[in-house]
Design a protein around this motif. Sequence first.
Motif, PDB file in Angstrom:
ATOM      1  N   LEU A   1      -2.328  19.580   5.508  1.00  0.00           N
ATOM      2  CA  LEU A   1      -2.792  18.483   4.632  1.00  0.00           C
ATOM      3  C   LEU A   1      -3.340  17.153   5.725  1.00  0.00           C
ATOM      4  O   LEU A   1      -2.520  16.978   6.548  1.00  0.00           O
ATOM      5  CB  LEU A   1      -2.114  17.971   3.589  1.00  0.00           C
ATOM      6  CG  LEU A   1      -2.350  18.649   2.297  1.00  0.00           C
ATOM      7  CD1 LEU A   1      -1.114  18.375   1.359  1.00  0.00           C
ATOM      8  CD2 LEU A   1      -3.744  18.574   1.636  1.00  0.00           C
ATOM      9  N   PRO A   2      -4.531  16.505   5.190  1.00  0.00           N
ATOM     10  CA  PRO A   2      -4.763  15.080   6.109  1.00  0.00           C
ATOM     11  C   PRO A   2      -3.759  14.144   5.796  1.00  0.00           C
ATOM     12  O   PRO A   2      -3.060  14.169   4.632  1.00  0.00           O
ATOM     13  CB  PRO A   2      -6.160  14.846   5.767  1.00  0.00           C
ATOM     14  CG  PRO A   2      -6.368  15.639   4.291  1.00  0.00           C
ATOM     15  CD  PRO A   2      -5.650  16.887   4.400  1.00  0.00           C
ATOM     16  N   GLU A   3      -3.708  13.289   6.762  1.00  0.00           N
ATOM     17  CA  GLU A   3      -2.599  12.172   6.597  1.00  0.00           C
ATOM     18  C   GLU A   3      -3.156  11.139   5.655  1.00  0.00           C
ATOM     19  O   GLU A   3      -4.286  10.944   5.719  1.00  0.00           O
ATOM     20  CB  GLU A   3      -2.094  11.517   7.857  1.00  0.00           C
ATOM     21  CG  GLU A   3      -1.397  12.368   8.828  1.00  0.00           C
ATOM     22  CD  GLU A   3       0.012  12.577   8.053  1.00  0.00           C
ATOM     23  OE1 GLU A   3       0.709  11.865   7.675  1.00  0.00           O
ATOM     24  OE2 GLU A   3       0.500  13.881   7.945  1.00  0.00           O
ATOM     25  N   PRO A   4      -2.278  10.387   4.744  1.00  0.00           N
ATOM     26  CA  PRO A   4      -2.805   9.385   3.883  1.00  0.00           C
ATOM     27  C   PRO A   4      -3.166   8.075   4.710  1.00  0.00           C
ATOM     28  O   PRO A   4      -2.298   7.806   5.474  1.00  0.00           O
ATOM     29  CB  PRO A   4      -1.783   9.327   2.936  1.00  0.00           C
ATOM     30  CG  PRO A   4      -0.409   9.739   3.327  1.00  0.00           C
ATOM     31  CD  PRO A   4      -0.805  10.682   4.450  1.00  0.00           C
ATOM     32  N   CYS A   5      -3.966   7.153   4.095  1.00  0.00           N
ATOM     33  CA  CYS A   5      -4.088   6.100   4.891  1.00  0.00           C
ATOM     34  C   CYS A   5      -3.205   4.818   4.066  1.00  0.00           C
ATOM     35  O   CYS A   5      -3.045   3.901   4.692  1.00  0.00           O
ATOM     36  CB  CYS A   5      -5.765   5.494   4.670  1.00  0.00           C
ATOM     37  SG  CYS A   5      -6.259   5.627   2.932  1.00  0.00           S
ATOM     38  N   LEU A   6      -2.577   5.187   2.759  1.00  0.00           N
ATOM     39  CA  LEU A   6      -1.676   4.346   2.252  1.00  0.00           C
ATOM     40  C   LEU A   6      -0.643   5.381   1.936  1.00  0.00           C
ATOM     41  O   LEU A   6      -0.807   6.360   1.655  1.00  0.00           O
ATOM     42  CB  LEU A   6      -2.481   3.615   1.072  1.00  0.00           C
ATOM     43  CG  LEU A   6      -3.407   2.595   1.196  1.00  0.00           C
ATOM     44  CD1 LEU A   6      -3.986   2.137   0.012  1.00  0.00           C
ATOM     45  CD2 LEU A   6      -2.747   1.367   1.947  1.00  0.00           C
ATOM     46  N   PRO A   7       0.519   4.657   1.529  1.00  0.00           N
ATOM     47  CA  PRO A   7       1.466   5.381   0.903  1.00  0.00           C
ATOM     48  C   PRO A   7       1.307   6.073  -0.331  1.00  0.00           C
ATOM     49  O   PRO A   7       0.604   5.467  -1.225  1.00  0.00           O
ATOM     50  CB  PRO A   7       2.782   4.294   0.819  1.00  0.00           C
ATOM     51  CG  PRO A   7       2.678   3.203   1.918  1.00  0.00           C
ATOM     52  CD  PRO A   7       1.018   3.277   1.841  1.00  0.00           C
ATOM     53  N   LEU A   8       1.937   7.441  -0.468  1.00  0.00           N
ATOM     54  CA  LEU A   8       1.286   7.942  -1.861  1.00  0.00           C
ATOM     55  C   LEU A   8       2.751   7.899  -2.754  1.00  0.00           C
ATOM     56  O   LEU A   8       3.794   7.714  -2.402  1.00  0.00           O
ATOM     57  CB  LEU A   8       1.036   9.489  -1.550  1.00  0.00           C
ATOM     58  CG  LEU A   8      -0.085   9.819  -0.807  1.00  0.00           C
ATOM     59  CD1 LEU A   8      -0.043  11.323   0.063  1.00  0.00           C
ATOM     60  CD2 LEU A   8      -1.387   9.664  -1.258  1.00  0.00           C
ATOM     61  N   ASN A   9       2.290   8.208  -4.114  1.00  0.00           N
ATOM     62  CA  ASN A   9       3.252   8.168  -5.214  1.00  0.00           C
ATOM     63  C   ASN A   9       3.864   9.514  -5.374  1.00  0.00           C
ATOM     64  O   ASN A   9       4.891   9.841  -5.668  1.00  0.00           O
ATOM     65  CB  ASN A   9       2.670   7.608  -6.398  1.00  0.00           C
ATOM     66  CG  ASN A   9       2.257   6.128  -6.359  1.00  0.00           C
ATOM     67  OD1 ASN A   9       3.017   5.458  -6.142  1.00  0.00           O
ATOM     68  ND2 ASN A   9       1.150   5.995  -6.532  1.00  0.00           N
ATOM     69  N   PHE A  10       3.235  10.513  -5.126  1.00  0.00           N
ATOM     70  CA  PHE A  10       3.416  12.016  -5.396  1.00  0.00           C
ATOM     71  C   PHE A  10       3.364  13.116  -3.974  1.00  0.00           C
ATOM     72  O   PHE A  10       2.500  12.569  -3.139  1.00  0.00           O
ATOM     73  CB  PHE A  10       2.605  12.540  -6.639  1.00  0.00           C
ATOM     74  CG  PHE A  10       2.837  11.531  -7.923  1.00  0.00           C
ATOM     75  CD1 PHE A  10       3.835  11.559  -8.679  1.00  0.00           C
ATOM     76  CD2 PHE A  10       1.658  10.833  -8.482  1.00  0.00           C
ATOM     77  CE1 PHE A  10       4.000  10.824  -9.694  1.00  0.00           C
ATOM     78  CE2 PHE A  10       1.564  10.242  -9.230  1.00  0.00           C
ATOM     79  CZ  PHE A  10       2.761  10.151 -10.090  1.00  0.00           C
ATOM     80  N   THR A  11       3.823  13.875  -4.137  1.00  0.00           N
ATOM     81  CA  THR A  11       3.824  14.679  -3.096  1.00  0.00           C
ATOM     82  C   THR A  11       2.545  15.387  -2.839  1.00  0.00           C
ATOM     83  O   THR A  11       1.904  15.892  -3.722  1.00  0.00           O
ATOM     84  CB  THR A  11       4.986  16.189  -3.400  1.00  0.00           C
ATOM     85  OG1 THR A  11       6.011  15.664  -3.892  1.00  0.00           O
ATOM     86  CG2 THR A  11       5.135  17.105  -2.138  1.00  0.00           C
ATOM     87  N   ASN A  12       2.313  15.693  -1.578  1.00  0.00           N
ATOM     88  CA  ASN A  12       1.102  16.157  -0.933  1.00  0.00           C
ATOM     89  C   ASN A  12      -0.277  15.591  -1.726  1.00  0.00           C
ATOM     90  O   ASN A  12      -1.083  16.395  -1.906  1.00  0.00           O
ATOM     91  CB  ASN A  12       1.281  17.667  -1.225  1.00  0.00           C
ATOM     92  CG  ASN A  12       2.052  18.333  -0.009  1.00  0.00           C
ATOM     93  OD1 ASN A  12       2.582  17.564   0.553  1.00  0.00           O
ATOM     94  ND2 ASN A  12       2.372  19.662  -0.138  1.00  0.00           N
ATOM     95  N   SER A  13      -0.306  14.280  -1.920  1.00  0.00           N
ATOM     96  CA  SER A  13      -1.358  13.942  -2.974  1.00  0.00           C
ATOM     97  C   SER A  13      -2.724  13.744  -2.149  1.00  0.00           C
ATOM     98  O   SER A  13      -3.958  13.856  -2.766  1.00  0.00           O
ATOM     99  CB  SER A  13      -1.172  12.563  -3.486  1.00  0.00           C
ATOM    100  OG  SER A  13      -0.158  12.546  -4.656  1.00  0.00           O
ATOM    101  N   THR A  14      -2.942  13.965  -0.567  1.00  0.00           N
ATOM    102  CA  THR A  14      -4.371  13.956  -0.329  1.00  0.00           C
ATOM    103  C   THR A  14      -4.719  15.321  -0.625  1.00  0.00           C
ATOM    104  O   THR A  14      -5.861  15.465  -0.601  1.00  0.00           O
ATOM    105  CB  THR A  14      -3.917  13.737   1.330  1.00  0.00           C
ATOM    106  OG1 THR A  14      -2.823  14.647   1.566  1.00  0.00           O
ATOM    107  CG2 THR A  14      -3.764  12.406   1.656  1.00  0.00           C
TER     108      THR A  14
END
Length: 334
Positions: free
Chosen positions: A270-283
């Motif tokens: 998966l691509p990396e998120p630009c901000l922290p995520l709340n849930f697993t693998n959300s991108t």
Amino acid sequence: MATRWGLCGAGKISHDFSVAIKTLPPGDHRIAVIASRSIDRAKDFAQKHGIPKAYGSYEELTNDPEIDIVYLGVLHTEHWRVGMLFLKAGKNVLCEKPFAMNSREVKDLVATAKKNNVFLMEAIWSRCFPVYAEVRRLLAEEAVGDVKLVKAYFGSPRLKVPRSEQKELGGGALLDIGVYCLQFVLMVFNGERPESIQATGVLLDSGVDESVVVTMKFSRKRMALCAFSIAARLPNDAVIAGTKGSIKVLGPMHCPTKLVVNDKETEYPLPEPCLPLNFTNSTGLRYEAAEVRQCLLKGLKESPRMPLADSVLLTEIMDEIRKQVGVVFSQDSQ
């Protein structure tokens, strides 16, 4: 032209959805507006995610002509009421899972979408992942022979999370995470209705299900086994066992990046998120957004990845499981 999204609800899932959208080409997707019941929350969200417009009510979003689709990320106890608001206003809707509280509400949403000739999809994002696309391809070419047994587990300790344990917030393992196990089984068996369903479970003091085991029998001597819990961690994987081999979706099975086919593992990063995520693998919510865009460009009113008939059957199965386990929501008597 970019698909113009209107977000309804400024909670955790809408945050992750916004982050996921940023991993897609800006020429294809644009979040045009965020609507919340609180204008302050909407403005904070808009500032954080660079969204040009913020509304302090859902009604304002229904009247905005400059959006192509509404992403409904409010609590699922509100899906039916708020969903109806948008569908009746002629808006296309991607509604978070679970679609609604029971099959009566789901059928209502589906009928209203058809009546108003708009697009509607339950956001079972799993169905849009590359791993799931590969599973469908393998099944279509009978890569593991005749499928005999499907097994899906999902357990995640969430007893301190109010929306997981409180009945008035639509809590319980089934609606929160069990839905993922069941939709996987339905995908493997092409949306076929099971011949029989047997469910057993234990409840929290609040009256919602804590842990449930479900066995289903399908035509041609095929079986499915699902186990889900909000009290304990489970392997969170899914296995398709056939007469000529097996397919294993490694955990997390609802947003997977690894697939094992007859002991050969393939990874789909998966691509990396630009901000922290709340849930697993959300991108991975990007795949669902891309699917919706393709459907809208083709003029479709539902997604072939997650057809409305699958959503109706899924909710009917969940109604039956709740009946057997003894979980009743206030929405069931309305």
